[in-house]
Scaffold this active site. Sequence first.
Site: not given
Ligand code: 1PR
Length: 556
Positions: A246, A406
Amino acid sequence: MPGLYMLDYGAGNVRSLVNAVNRLGYELQFVKDPSDILKADKLIFPGVGAFGHAMEALNKKGYAQPLKEYIASGRPFMGICVGMQSLFEGSDESNLAGLGVIPGIVKEFNKDTKAVPHMGWNAAQVLKSTPEGADDATISGQAINYSINDDSEYYFVHSFAVPYTDKVKDWVLTTTQYGDEVFVSSVQRGNVFATQFHPEKSGYAGLRVLRSFLTGTGIVDDSKVVVKEPVVPANRLTKRIIACLDVRSNDNGDLVVTKGDQYDVREKIGDGNDVRNLGKPVDLARRYFEEGADEVTFLNITSFRNCPLGDLPMLEVLKRTSETVFVPLTIGGGIRDVVDPDGTIHPAFEVAGEYFRSGADKVSIGSDAVYAVEKYLANGCKKDGTSAIETIAKAYGAQAVVVSVDPRRVYVKDPSETIHRVVKNSQKGPNGEEYCWYQCTVKGGREGRDIDVHQLVTACEALGAGEILLNCMDRDGTNSGYELELINDVKAAVSIPVIASSGAGCVEHFDEVFEKTNVEAALAAGIFHRREVPIQNVKDHLRKCNVNCRAVDAEL
Ligand code: 1PR
């Protein structure tokens, strides 16, 4: 090598191939005009996207005829993916004829028996050898197997393939088993060599194949080649382990890899409330490649929309990453129609195109997929061809379009309380509720919509998405394991590959998700960034549990 040319018709990520060739110490030139094709001493044709699109581009640009002449002239040719398929007479994917160099028609995989596209790392069984049987022996300065090795895995991404039949036998260099089908994974005859897999995305094993073509003569004396029948091997498609980064700018304006707990990326300890900084995106991606990640995903979790499209910081991150990372790269965040500060409008497929040209193999669509599905459902499940999913899939192929979901749990006491699809959850709700539905969210989880995950993924598949990246907000960053109920529900609903994401905390969680669900890949972020669990340990553990996974290939 002065006469090394690449034929690019502008359909996707060729930067990775150029980078792979450069990494091996060679420079190449692009074919810019039909006459360049016949100037080449060696020619590489990396096809990207759909067969029809490739043939249409070859015909329109006047490349098809000189390409046939080049091949007939006996000079070395290497095709990749659709670049291999185009050598056949045609494809079920299109009414347009192929180049007709090899007899046979490219067919679609049977979707009823397995996930399609065939996406991931699979083995290739070498059927041709020299009389002595030495796979690496060379005839006229060219290794007959082009360094393809029975023990290695290579990266495939395609929905169509050439079935193995007697008709193509003379051409077949390797076959690969996918589910119930055996298909031609590479061809060789005389001066022609082509692979269905992507050597430039197949780690060091793939670079060795490319090196064999670049350093060899590219010409084999077929009269000295021994051809054997394929034996039906065990299915060797591996489960993929994906590292997810991320990325956002922190309060100082630096681009950092961060990681949230249930999507909150701010530190909760100490005086400050800074964005967690877990490293630099390009450096971390390279580390994960070297450590054996099968794919790397970047999610741009802030939109950086105060700059023109061409200046997006993630473009530079991809360009630099693809110089040293030779596995598939996915980019998500901000894939939608955008408007530059000066008012210039860029449709989503143009945004995706910028990313593909910068080194991405897939784009991941989050919020925009939810809006597209809302529209699709409101239209009585009719496609109108305008969504980002549809336009990007049409131009670059379904395999290039991932939908990132999500979802978060919404608990109910009884399934009758909601119109949404519920599952019985192992984690009871705050008031002892046993059921929940999974609500789709947009804007990084900040806004819930009246749509459930089942509705979303089935509609996204219908719109043409090629893969689902399935997060779970309740599990994200908790180290408590994957949300198995959610994953099984989604997996049963679609026939495209599904990536399990959120919650991985130890090696056992990977084995559990592959044992208890049928997902093709598992993604993790926090445990890799914090060095709590090395990728190598995940793979060692999976192998002990008899889960197929790609061996870590640490050097060229
Ligand atoms: O809506 O098309 O602009 O996409 C935004 C992208 O950014 C989406 O894929 C959304 O999942 C991601 N995103 C937005 N905000 C966050 C945040 O964390 N605040 N990240 C975010 C979500 C991604 C997960 C994470 C897993 C594994 N995090 O894929 O990497 O849950 O984590 P872990 O192994 O530590 O549990 P758009």
